[in-house]
Design a protein around this motif. Structure first.
Motif, PDB file in Angstrom:
ATOM      1  N   SER A 282     -46.983  17.651  43.001  1.00 33.09           N
ATOM      2  CA  SER A 282     -46.473  19.025  43.000  1.00 33.09           C
ATOM      3  C   SER A 282     -44.970  18.959  42.784  1.00 33.09           C
ATOM      4  O   SER A 282     -44.246  18.365  43.590  1.00 33.09           O
ATOM      5  N   LEU A 283     -44.528  19.556  41.700  1.00 32.90           N
ATOM      6  CA  LEU A 283     -43.109  19.519  41.350  1.00 32.90           C
ATOM      7  C   LEU A 283     -42.422  20.752  41.919  1.00 32.90           C
ATOM      8  O   LEU A 283     -42.992  21.850  41.931  1.00 32.90           O
ATOM      9  N   HIS A 284     -41.182  20.599  42.374  1.00 32.43           N
ATOM     10  CA  HIS A 284     -40.434  21.716  42.968  1.00 32.43           C
ATOM     11  C   HIS A 284     -39.155  21.935  42.172  1.00 32.43           C
ATOM     12  O   HIS A 284     -38.085  21.432  42.532  1.00 32.43           O
ATOM     13  N   PRO A 285     -39.240  22.716  41.088  1.00 35.58           N
ATOM     14  CA  PRO A 285     -38.050  22.924  40.251  1.00 35.58           C
ATOM     15  C   PRO A 285     -37.010  23.841  40.879  1.00 35.58           C
ATOM     16  O   PRO A 285     -35.870  23.889  40.408  1.00 35.58           O
ATOM     17  N   ALA A 286     -37.394  24.580  41.919  1.00 37.92           N
ATOM     18  CA  ALA A 286     -36.454  25.458  42.618  1.00 37.92           C
ATOM     19  C   ALA A 286     -36.909  25.581  44.062  1.00 37.92           C
ATOM     20  O   ALA A 286     -38.090  25.360  44.372  1.00 37.92           O
ATOM     21  N   PRO A 287     -36.022  25.915  44.984  1.00 37.86           N
ATOM     22  CA  PRO A 287     -36.412  26.071  46.392  1.00 37.86           C
ATOM     23  C   PRO A 287     -37.545  27.083  46.532  1.00 37.86           C
ATOM     24  O   PRO A 287     -37.486  28.202  46.008  1.00 37.86           O
ATOM     25  N   GLY A 288     -38.599  26.680  47.220  1.00 36.79           N
ATOM     26  CA  GLY A 288     -39.725  27.573  47.454  1.00 36.79           C
ATOM     27  C   GLY A 288     -40.658  27.728  46.269  1.00 36.79           C
ATOM     28  O   GLY A 288     -41.624  28.493  46.351  1.00 36.79           O
ATOM     29  N   PRO A 318     -43.347  28.740  37.483  1.00 34.56           N
ATOM     30  CA  PRO A 318     -43.543  29.766  38.505  1.00 34.56           C
ATOM     31  C   PRO A 318     -42.508  30.884  38.340  1.00 34.56           C
ATOM     32  O   PRO A 318     -41.478  30.716  37.684  1.00 34.56           O
ATOM     33  N   SER A 319     -42.783  31.993  38.964  1.00 35.06           N
ATOM     34  CA  SER A 319     -41.857  33.126  38.905  1.00 35.06           C
ATOM     35  C   SER A 319     -40.490  32.719  39.450  1.00 35.06           C
ATOM     36  O   SER A 319     -40.385  32.062  40.491  1.00 35.06           O
ATOM     37  N   GLY A 320     -39.468  33.094  38.729  1.00 38.41           N
ATOM     38  CA  GLY A 320     -38.108  32.835  39.176  1.00 38.41           C
ATOM     39  C   GLY A 320     -37.548  31.489  38.766  1.00 38.41           C
ATOM     40  O   GLY A 320     -36.382  31.199  39.047  1.00 38.41           O
ATOM     41  N   VAL A 321     -38.345  30.654  38.103  1.00 36.29           N
ATOM     42  CA  VAL A 321     -37.883  29.338  37.660  1.00 36.29           C
ATOM     43  C   VAL A 321     -37.487  29.426  36.191  1.00 36.29           C
ATOM     44  O   VAL A 321     -38.237  29.955  35.366  1.00 36.29           O
ATOM     45  N   GLN A 325     -34.722  24.433  34.567  1.00 38.17           N
ATOM     46  CA  GLN A 325     -34.966  23.788  35.858  1.00 38.17           C
ATOM     47  C   GLN A 325     -36.140  22.806  35.813  1.00 38.17           C
ATOM     48  O   GLN A 325     -36.176  21.850  36.589  1.00 38.17           O
ATOM     49  N   PHE A 326     -37.096  23.034  34.937  1.00 37.34           N
ATOM     50  CA  PHE A 326     -38.254  22.142  34.872  1.00 37.34           C
ATOM     51  C   PHE A 326     -37.866  20.738  34.407  1.00 37.34           C
ATOM     52  O   PHE A 326     -38.168  19.744  35.089  1.00 37.34           O
ATOM     53  N   PRO A 327     -37.202  20.557  33.248  1.00 37.97           N
ATOM     54  CA  PRO A 327     -36.788  19.195  32.866  1.00 37.97           C
ATOM     55  C   PRO A 327     -35.881  18.536  33.894  1.00 37.97           C
ATOM     56  O   PRO A 327     -35.964  17.319  34.114  1.00 37.97           O
ATOM     57  N   ALA A 328     -35.027  19.329  34.533  1.00 33.35           N
ATOM     58  CA  ALA A 328     -34.150  18.760  35.565  1.00 33.35           C
ATOM     59  C   ALA A 328     -34.966  18.261  36.749  1.00 33.35           C
ATOM     60  O   ALA A 328     -34.679  17.197  37.321  1.00 33.35           O
ATOM     61  N   ALA A 329     -35.992  19.011  37.129  1.00 31.12           N
ATOM     62  CA  ALA A 329     -36.842  18.585  38.244  1.00 31.12           C
ATOM     63  C   ALA A 329     -37.618  17.315  37.880  1.00 31.12           C
ATOM     64  O   ALA A 329     -37.845  16.452  38.737  1.00 31.12           O
ATOM     65  N   LEU A 330     -38.030  17.193  36.617  1.00 30.36           N
ATOM     66  CA  LEU A 330     -38.704  15.971  36.185  1.00 30.36           C
ATOM     67  C   LEU A 330     -37.787  14.766  36.341  1.00 30.36           C
ATOM     68  O   LEU A 330     -38.190  13.713  36.846  1.00 30.36           O
ATOM     69  N   ARG A 331     -36.549  14.921  35.892  1.00 34.36           N
ATOM     70  CA  ARG A 331     -35.605  13.808  36.006  1.00 34.36           C
ATOM     71  C   ARG A 331     -35.391  13.434  37.480  1.00 34.36           C
ATOM     72  O   ARG A 331     -35.323  12.249  37.834  1.00 34.36           O
ATOM     73  N   ALA A 332     -35.290  14.431  38.329  1.00 34.63           N
ATOM     74  CA  ALA A 332     -35.078  14.150  39.755  1.00 34.63           C
ATOM     75  C   ALA A 332     -36.270  13.399  40.341  1.00 34.63           C
ATOM     76  O   ALA A 332     -36.109  12.463  41.139  1.00 34.63           O
TER      77      ALA A 332
END
Length: 844
Positions: A282-288, A318-321, A325-332
């Motif tokens: 489960s990826l978390h591209p933004a808080p919540g 997801p809503s609000g993302v 933010q998605f590629p950044a979350a992948l890198r993280a």
């Protein structure tokens, strides 16, 4: 003679003309797959040729010297077989699956088009239209149809070979000439640029003799050099933005360049594990905000291309993302993996799932044959197919951390598809003409399709052979459930489990209650235990059977069967109301509603009340297992014969319903929509054998050359479905015809069906009709042996009808041996009373 170098299960041969041959025999299987893999894909296209490899694939089915005008499919259609082709980045494969007795026909057809393909300007024009339609269906007519391919390569790469999409521009493709096709064939379709793979039930010596007979005299010519695909590393991430109507949320595809298995196999396998781990995380591209994504190596699947390959990840935001933010979350996430954050359990689960899926997928005859040819063509290493599971298991944590570190530092290619009112895609690069791209000397077009020897005669089709099982076991358990075990080693350590049990009359009259019970007791997340995958449970389209299926490792078989039988024994819900009028339309509503209407009429007519399930009696538990059946039975026998799996609960005994088969029920649901028709004829309980009844039903209306199909086709009316068959309905054996027609034509169809039934009794089938039906039906029946999964399906279905494994193994041959007198008698027993009763539903 060819030089042969045998290995454990794979025989490698090279003919003098350069053709590489792989033979992968599986004794006892009455089917074979033949695949020719050419080392040419859309990365072989020069500028100005975009889409030509795919177009040429279409043309290769249209004609050759001995099989002109589309006659390549002659043996395929008459044998209920399968043939197709696909174009990929670095290869094009042509494959067919036929009964083992048709091995020579399959080899003959492939050799003829390798030797002398033949196509005209008219055929070329028709196939360009077909390619245009396919492109529209794939990319324009469905949302996300062109994500990630063919959009992603243009941001992931820069060089022409890697970046162009392989579909091409239709306007440019319409300029293609037969001379262009002749050049392409002469350059890329040399025997030395191909791998011929044969898998299934055959003798290697016999197959080699046939291959040398049909392929050995094809002239050899130099194979082309492979295109240079290396390109400089990307200096920065590259993005492409598109708009798509009706999307609920933006969708983002991210691609990473990969070194392929041809240069770094262990690193590639580590990235396959990484992709599986990311797919289950489960990826978390933004808080919540949490999101799931799909990830895989390869644009068309893993190990499907040479270097450079790609790792592809796709997710809906997801809503609000934001898309950024998605590629950044992948890198993280990759950085965390690289720095020691790999969860050991998830890693081991990913490896286990990869191994199970790989072994099960390649237990299928067609999939295995094509994979062997692909791996040999791309990497000269067909044997990798069976070595990959062990190599996954040998990947170390350090290998995964190194793979994650490299990906975290790599440049990304990103395609963003956002909701919008109007579709927007980037314009493709300007097409270059073939003249501008330069030309290569090639034979004139008239030389294609003609050889000095001239056309050759197609080989005859032999009768089918019996399947041979290594070991089998069959018994009736104390609870009345039939158990069938068959040894099948093609999927290595994977067992296939199928349970088929009768539901009784109330399942037809209260389907909502059945569905509610299944939803609460058979949810996949509750059943997918460790090493137990693919759990499904569903009611058959006619509402009479509950089917459950799973595939799992042999080690988990005992626990899985204990859980499955406990669930099935206690399935009956206390709150079932046979008179329930709850609105429930199953996915296949057409067939279910016909059966439901007939069942409610029969129960009302006889005053009988049905039960949801008469226990397990009358059902079948079928397993294909990779070990001797005696060994498996020693492990699972105590569970199957335990008191917990004993007799059904009180009050669940089956009640046979005797119903009027002469009454035709009309129900008008709506003035709109087609009519659904079900006509029934009771079977007389006489001694004619099952093969004769099977053929009589097929000749009447059970396959594409049947009398009923011919009668309907002569009228050219809007028939949407037409099928004849036999089964047991509410305890009564019957023959039936099911159809969907425009409402205005329902009465006409009833008259035609009854007229043809009477004619079948009055004018028995001719010897030619019986021969054609036996050839088709026997070949169709051999298809159940294509994989352990399809075999388990057939064993459960037919086992519940009283068949044994020996019946299934011998049935294709028995169809060929059935006499005209037996078929004539069977027609009398099935149709002499006429198809008088049934249901007509208007407005489905």
């Amino acid at each position: 003679m060819a030089d042969a170098a045998p290995s454990a299960e794979l025989l490698r041969i090279r003919l003098p003309n350069g053709l590489r041959v792989l033979l992968a025999p599986t004794p006892g299987v009455p089917r074979i797959a033949v695949c020719v893999t050419y080392a040419v894909g859309f990365r072989s296209e020069r500028p100005g040729q975009e889409g030509l490899a795919h177009l040429f694939e279409h043309l290769m089915f249209r004609g050759s010297e001995s099989l002109p005008n589309g006659r390549f499919y002659d043996h395929v259609h008459r044998l209920a077989a399968h043939a197709n082709g696909t174009t990929h980045q670095d290869y094009t494969d042509y494959y067919q699956v036929v009964p083992a007795s048709a091995l020579e026909a399959a080899l003959f057809s492939e050799a003829d088009r390798m030797r002398a393909p033949y196509f005209t300007e008219s055929e070329l024009s028709q196939q360009v239209d077909g390619v245009a339609s396919e492109i529209n269906q794939r990319t324009l007519d469905r949302p996300l149809g062109d994500l990630p391919w063919p959009l992603l390569p243009q941001v992931l790469y820069r060089a022409h070979h890697n970046a162009h999409d392989g579909l091409g521009d239709i306007g440019q493709l319409r300029q293609t000439t037969v001379d262009d096709c002749a050049e392409f064939f002469h350059t890329h379709y040399a025997p030395g640029n191909a791998v011929l793979t044969v898998a299934g039930g055959f003798s290697p010596q016999h197959a080699l003799a046939l291959i040398e007979r049909h392929f050995g005299d094809i002239p050899g010519r130099p194979a082309p050099a492979r295109p240079q695909l290396d390109e400089a590393s990307a200096g920065a991430d590259r993005w492409l933005h598109c708009d798509e109507p009706k999307l609920p949320s933006p969708v983002v595809a991210v691609g990473y360049r990969l070194t392929g298995p041809d240069r770094d196999l262990d690193g590639y396998l580590a990235r396959m594990i990484m992709a599986r781990m990311l797919s289950t995380a489960s990826l978390h591209p933004a808080p919540g905000a949490a999101m799931r994504l799909s990830a895989s190596c390869g644009l068309f699947g893993p190990m499907d291309a040479r270097t450079p390959d790609a790792l592809v990840l796709v997710g809906m935001l997801p809503s609000g993302v934001t898309p950024e933010q998605f590629p950044a979350a992948l890198r993280a996430a990759l950085v965390r993996y690289a720095e020691g954050g790999i969860d050991i359990d998830k890693w081991q689960t990913a490896v286990r799932d990869l191994v199970v899926d790989h072994r099960r997928a390649h237990g299928d005859l067609q999939t295995r044959c094509r994979a062997l040819g692909r791996l040999e063509s791309l990497f000269d290493r067909a044997h990798l197919l069976d070595e990959i599971p062990d190599r996954w298991a040998s990947v170390r944590q350090g290998d995964l951390e190194a793979a994650a570190s490299a990906l975290a530092l790599a440049r990304q290619g990103v395609v963003v598809m956002e909701p919008a009112e109007i579709r927007h895609r980037p314009r493709p690069a300007a097409a270059r003409s073939r003249k501008a791209a330069g030309s290569v000397p090639h034979p004139s077009a008239h030389q294609l399709g003609h050889t000095e020897q001239g056309p050759r005669s197609s080989p005859q089709i032999a009768p089918p052979s019996d399947a041979v099982f290594s070991s089998t076991h069959m018994e009736t358990l104390p609870n009345g459930l039939r158990l069938i075990l068959v040894e099948d080693q093609r999927s290595a350590s994977i067992a296939e489990v199928r349970l088929r049990i009768p539901l009784g009359a109330a399942a037809l009259t209260a389907p909502a209650a059945v569905d509610r019970r299944l939803q609460t007791t058979a949810a996949p997340e509750k059943w997918n235990r460790r090493n137990w995958r693919g759990w499904t449970a569903h009611v058959s389209p006619d509402g009479q059977w509950l089917n459950a299926a799973a595939h799992l490792t042999v080690e988990s078989l005992t626990a899985a069967l204990e859980t499955l039988l406990s669930w099935a024994t206690n399935l009956t819900p206390d709150d079932l109301d046979p008179e329930s009028q709850e609105s429930f339309i199953p996915p296949d509503s057409h067939e279910w509603l016909l059966a439901q209407t007939l069942a409610r009429h029969a129960l009302h007519q006889t005053g009988t009340s049905g039960h949801l399930m008469p226990g397990l009696a009358g059902g079948c538990l079928a397993l294909t297992v990779p070990s001797p059946t005696a060994t498996v039975l020693d492990a699972v026998g105590p569970i199957l014969r335990s008191p917990a799996a004993d007799s059904p609960p009180p009050g669940q005994q089956h009640t046979e319903v005797v119903w009027d088969t002469n009454r035709l029920i009309h129900v008008a649901r709506s003035r709109q929509g087609p009519a659904s028709v079900l006509l029934c004829s009771p079977e007389r309980r006489e001694p004619t054998g099952e093969p004769a009844r099977y053929l009589a039903t097929a000749i009447f209306g059970g396959y594409h050359r049947s009398r009923l199909v011919a009668a309907v086709s002569r009228q050219s009316l809007g028939i949407m479905e037409l099928l004849a068959g036999r089964d047991t309905f509410l305890g009564q054996r019957r023959a039936w015809v099911r159809a969907r027609v425009p409402q205005a034509e329902a009465d006409w169809l009833l008259a035609v069906v009854r007229s043809e039934a009477a004619r079948l009794v009055r004018q028995p089938p001719s010897a030619l009709e019986i021969q054609r039906a036996a050839e088709f039906c026997a070949a169709q029946m051999t298809a159940v042996f294509d994989s352990p999964a399809s075999l388990a399906d057939a064993l459960a279905r037919l086992g519940a009808a009283g068949w044994t494994p020996a019946d299934l193994a011998q049935f294709p041959r028995r169809l060929w041996q059935t006499t005209a007198e037996e078929v004539e008698q069977a027609a009398l027993e099935l149709f002499a009373r006429g198809l008088r009763g049934g249901v007509v539903l208007a407005g489905i």
